[in-house]
Structures are given as C-alpha cells and as structure tokens.
Motif scaffolding. Sequence first.
Motif, PDB file in Angstrom:
ATOM      1  N   THR A  84      16.485 -17.998   3.820  1.00  0.00           N
ATOM      2  CA  THR A  84      15.255 -17.511   4.429  1.00  0.00           C
ATOM      3  C   THR A  84      15.346 -16.025   4.741  1.00  0.00           C
ATOM      4  OG1 THR A  84      14.847 -19.696   5.402  1.00  0.00           O
ATOM      5  CG2 THR A  84      13.649 -17.838   6.343  1.00  0.00           C
ATOM      6  N   ALA A  85      16.489 -15.571   5.268  1.00  0.00           N
ATOM      7  CA  ALA A  85      16.659 -14.150   5.573  1.00  0.00           C
ATOM      8  C   ALA A  85      16.589 -13.312   4.297  1.00  0.00           C
ATOM      9  CB  ALA A  85      17.989 -13.922   6.299  1.00  0.00           C
ATOM     10  N   LEU A  86      17.308 -13.737   3.261  1.00  0.00           N
ATOM     11  CA  LEU A  86      17.303 -12.999   1.998  1.00  0.00           C
ATOM     12  C   LEU A  86      15.934 -13.062   1.330  1.00  0.00           C
ATOM     13  CD1 LEU A  86      19.108 -11.384   0.082  1.00  0.00           C
ATOM     14  CD2 LEU A  86      19.738 -13.528  -1.034  1.00  0.00           C
ATOM     15  N   PHE A  87      15.332 -14.238   1.350  1.00  0.00           N
ATOM     16  CA  PHE A  87      13.996 -14.417   0.766  1.00  0.00           C
ATOM     17  C   PHE A  87      12.971 -13.530   1.466  1.00  0.00           C
ATOM     18  CE2 PHE A  87       9.895 -16.616   1.112  1.00  0.00           C
ATOM     19  CZ  PHE A  87       9.569 -16.830  -0.218  1.00  0.00           C
ATOM     20  N   THR A  88      13.011 -13.496   2.786  1.00  0.00           N
ATOM     21  CA  THR A  88      12.067 -12.688   3.553  1.00  0.00           C
ATOM     22  C   THR A  88      12.234 -11.210   3.240  1.00  0.00           C
ATOM     23  OG1 THR A  88      12.033 -14.320   5.342  1.00  0.00           O
ATOM     24  CG2 THR A  88      11.302 -12.093   5.877  1.00  0.00           C
ATOM     25  N   LEU A  89      13.476 -10.748   3.194  1.00  0.00           N
ATOM     26  CA  LEU A  89      13.742  -9.338   2.906  1.00  0.00           C
ATOM     27  C   LEU A  89      13.266  -8.950   1.517  1.00  0.00           C
ATOM     28  CD1 LEU A  89      15.082  -6.652   3.716  1.00  0.00           C
ATOM     29  CD2 LEU A  89      17.224  -7.538   2.795  1.00  0.00           C
ATOM     30  N   VAL A  90      13.636  -9.741   0.509  1.00  0.00           N
ATOM     31  CA  VAL A  90      13.300  -9.407  -0.874  1.00  0.00           C
ATOM     32  C   VAL A  90      11.790  -9.500  -1.112  1.00  0.00           C
ATOM     33  CG1 VAL A  90      13.588 -10.119  -3.285  1.00  0.00           C
ATOM     34  CG2 VAL A  90      15.559 -10.075  -1.747  1.00  0.00           C
ATOM     35  N   VAL A  91      11.174 -10.589  -0.663  1.00  0.00           N
ATOM     36  CA  VAL A  91       9.739 -10.784  -0.908  1.00  0.00           C
ATOM     37  C   VAL A  91       8.921  -9.728  -0.169  1.00  0.00           C
ATOM     38  CG1 VAL A  91       7.785 -12.327  -0.500  1.00  0.00           C
ATOM     39  CG2 VAL A  91       9.918 -13.229  -1.411  1.00  0.00           C
ATOM     40  N   SER A  92       9.265  -9.435   1.074  1.00  0.00           N
ATOM     41  CA  SER A  92       8.514  -8.434   1.838  1.00  0.00           C
ATOM     42  C   SER A  92       8.613  -7.059   1.181  1.00  0.00           C
ATOM     43  CB  SER A  92       9.030  -8.374   3.277  1.00  0.00           C
ATOM     44  OG  SER A  92       8.885  -9.616   3.931  1.00  0.00           O
ATOM     45  N   ALA A  93       9.834  -6.669   0.777  1.00  0.00           N
ATOM     46  CA  ALA A  93      10.022  -5.353   0.161  1.00  0.00           C
ATOM     47  C   ALA A  93       9.274  -5.254  -1.164  1.00  0.00           C
ATOM     48  CB  ALA A  93      11.512  -5.086  -0.037  1.00  0.00           C
ATOM     49  N   LEU A  94       9.409  -6.279  -2.005  1.00  0.00           N
ATOM     50  CA  LEU A  94       8.743  -6.243  -3.304  1.00  0.00           C
ATOM     51  C   LEU A  94       7.219  -6.301  -3.159  1.00  0.00           C
ATOM     52  CD1 LEU A  94      11.004  -8.575  -5.494  1.00  0.00           C
ATOM     53  CD2 LEU A  94      10.810  -6.088  -5.600  1.00  0.00           C
ATOM     54  N   SER A  95       6.723  -7.128  -2.252  1.00  0.00           N
ATOM     55  CA  SER A  95       5.274  -7.253  -2.076  1.00  0.00           C
ATOM     56  C   SER A  95       4.658  -5.942  -1.597  1.00  0.00           C
ATOM     57  CB  SER A  95       4.964  -8.378  -1.084  1.00  0.00           C
ATOM     58  OG  SER A  95       5.417  -9.621  -1.552  1.00  0.00           O
ATOM     59  N   ILE A  96       5.321  -5.298  -0.638  1.00  0.00           N
ATOM     60  CA  ILE A  96       4.804  -4.033  -0.122  1.00  0.00           C
ATOM     61  C   ILE A  96       4.883  -2.941  -1.182  1.00  0.00           C
ATOM     62  CG2 ILE A  96       5.250  -2.190   1.551  1.00  0.00           C
ATOM     63  CD1 ILE A  96       6.072  -4.377   3.520  1.00  0.00           C
ATOM     64  N   THR A  97       6.006  -2.874  -1.903  1.00  0.00           N
ATOM     65  CA  THR A  97       6.165  -1.854  -2.933  1.00  0.00           C
ATOM     66  C   THR A  97       5.153  -2.027  -4.056  1.00  0.00           C
ATOM     67  OG1 THR A  97       8.529  -1.707  -2.448  1.00  0.00           O
ATOM     68  CG2 THR A  97       7.781  -0.807  -4.544  1.00  0.00           C
ATOM     69  N   GLY A 110       2.351  -3.823  -3.947  1.00  0.00           N
ATOM     70  CA  GLY A 110       1.011  -3.656  -3.393  1.00  0.00           C
ATOM     71  C   GLY A 110       0.636  -2.202  -3.241  1.00  0.00           C
ATOM     72  N   MET A 111       1.580  -1.365  -2.773  1.00  0.00           N
ATOM     73  CA  MET A 111       1.315   0.063  -2.640  1.00  0.00           C
ATOM     74  C   MET A 111       1.112   0.710  -4.004  1.00  0.00           C
ATOM     75  SD  MET A 111       0.917   2.731  -0.736  1.00  0.00           S
ATOM     76  CE  MET A 111       1.544   2.243   0.891  1.00  0.00           C
ATOM     77  N   GLY A 112       1.950   0.346  -4.980  1.00  0.00           N
ATOM     78  CA  GLY A 112       1.791   0.907  -6.320  1.00  0.00           C
ATOM     79  C   GLY A 112       0.447   0.559  -6.932  1.00  0.00           C
ATOM     80  N   LEU A 113       0.028  -0.693  -6.786  1.00  0.00           N
ATOM     81  CA  LEU A 113      -1.276  -1.100  -7.315  1.00  0.00           C
ATOM     82  C   LEU A 113      -2.418  -0.397  -6.582  1.00  0.00           C
ATOM     83  CD1 LEU A 113      -0.695  -4.942  -7.758  1.00  0.00           C
ATOM     84  CD2 LEU A 113      -0.814  -3.213  -9.560  1.00  0.00           C
ATOM     85  N   ALA A 114      -2.265  -0.219  -5.265  1.00  0.00           N
ATOM     86  CA  ALA A 114      -3.304   0.476  -4.494  1.00  0.00           C
ATOM     87  C   ALA A 114      -3.443   1.926  -4.944  1.00  0.00           C
ATOM     88  CB  ALA A 114      -2.979   0.409  -3.004  1.00  0.00           C
ATOM     89  N   LEU A 115      -2.331   2.606  -5.175  1.00  0.00           N
ATOM     90  CA  LEU A 115      -2.377   3.986  -5.665  1.00  0.00           C
ATOM     91  C   LEU A 115      -3.033   4.049  -7.037  1.00  0.00           C
ATOM     92  CD1 LEU A 115       1.185   5.172  -4.572  1.00  0.00           C
ATOM     93  CD2 LEU A 115      -0.989   5.913  -3.593  1.00  0.00           C
TER      94      LEU A 115
END
Length: 308
Positions: free
Chosen positions: A81-94, A96-101
């Motif tokens: 759960t800790a690893l999943f949360t870290l990886v998914v949160s980082a990838l989703s934000i990155t 999501g930001m790239g697509l928004a730009l």
Amino acid sequence: MRLRSANTFPWLMLLPAIGLMAAVNLLPIVQGFYMSLLKLNQYTLAQYLDAPFIGLDNYRRVLTDPASPLRHGLGLALRNTALFTLVVSALSITIGMGLALLMHRDFAGKNIARTLLLLPWIVPSYVVGTLWGQLFQRDNGLINTILVDGLHLLDERPFWLLGSNSFWAIVIPTVWRNAPLLMLIFLAALQALPTEPYEAAELDGVSRWRRFVHITLPLLKPVIAIQALFQVIDNVYSYNIVSMMFGQGAGHPGEWADLLMPLLTRQSFSYWLFGQGAAVSFVLMALMLAFVAVWMRAFRRSLVSHEI
C-alpha cells in the motif's frame, strides 16, 4: 442588531445541509466505532449492536496478537500500500500535469482531445478492474498480444497477474483512471493563472522550461499540494480495481498486489471477525487523520498565501 441578523441568516440557511451531512458522515462513523468495541463474529452477528461489549480488546488483538487472522499478511499489505500510494500518486500527478500543459495550448481538435482524455475517469472503477484484468491475461490478453505478437518486444508472454508483475498490473489501470481528473483540475488552475509574469519572462527571453519551473510550479503549489493529499487518501483506500481484477472481490491478489483494504475485507468476511475489522479500520483512519494534519500544517502557509 441588523448586522447580527445578517450574519446569522446564512447559517440558518445552511443548517439543513449541515444536519444532513452530519447524519450521513458522522452516524456511520459513530456506529462503526461502537462496532469495534463489540465481540461481533459469526456467533454474535444476529445480535448486531447488542453483541457482547469487550472494550478495546479488538484493538489489542489486531495490534499485538499474532494469532489474529487480520494480522496475516498485514506487513506485506502495508508495504504494498505504501509503495502503491507513492508510485500511483507521483505518476498520476506527473501525467495529469503533462496532459494539462498540453491541453492548455491551442491546436486543432483540442476540445475533442479533452473529451477523449476524460473517458477513463468516467468509467466506473469496478469496470476498470474487470477490463484491465482481461487485458492482462497471459494467453489471450490484448497487452501480451501487442507486446509479443505485434511489436515483438518480448520473446514469451509474461504473467501480469502473478508475481512481482502484479504490482504494476494494479498501478497502471489506477493511474490510467486518476490522471484525467488531475488533468482537468490542473487545466482549470492553469487557465486562472495571471498572464503578467509570463509576458515579462517572454520579453526577457526566458525559456519555456524555466518559465514552467520558476513561474507555473510555484503558482500551482497550493493546487498540487491539495491534489497530492487527495491522491494519497484515495490510493491508501484503494479497493475496487484490485478486488475486481483478482477474482471479483473474493480472490487473493498475491504477495505483490495485496493492499490494505482488500486484505481487511477478505480477512474480516472470511473469518467473520467484524469487530476486529472495524478496529483495523479505525486504526487506519486515525493514522490518516494524523497524516492529513501534518500535511496541512506543512503546506498551510502556501495554501493561505496563494490564491489561484
């Protein structure tokens, strides 16, 4: 008197909504906490809230008793759960930001592209788990067909739902579903940013990358902080995709894909230990409340001082 009446009227109008929200949110929490104080199992389930009261004994069992079934696999689930949360949160934000730009720029078909990119977020998470579970099948799954038969990137078909690959089998669909919503939120924030700093930077010959790092990211810090917090909370409580991908809620995801919520649900219902399950839920909720308090304190100054 008139000023006091003017200040009171909005609160009176909000009272029905506040009461409804309190009933919807607080009553289940109170009842769940009371359940964690009961000896609620297969023998006392018929009594429900009249089951024997045992105080904090459920908490003692799940935290210190090695014989408690809810502790079986808890360490692996915490790690995953800790690893999943870290990886998914980082990838989703990155992503999501790239697509928004990208969507913030003007190009032909921009509105159609935005609509298509939002489709993964519209799909219910239960459907996402079932869909990607089929895509990850070893023999007839579309992913292995593309990688092995189409692109010839692999010599043999890997097992995606077994072993360490199962971790990425739950990460990829979760990011696929989370990133579009973050794109939409970041896009709205980008459209609300002031144009003066960008115009001044462009006149000074500042590169696009430096403008992003030194202007866009600082201005978006409050939005990113809040969305990162929401991502952490959502991913810690992830359940639907994992439960549907591995046996429609009843299967065991294995060593690398078992998360806290699937483990808690499976063990609670398999052994009928509903009181202990409620206790684990409240321990997790206390930890998340502490995390939220620390997070908000760390970003309080930027959240207050910046306005998007």
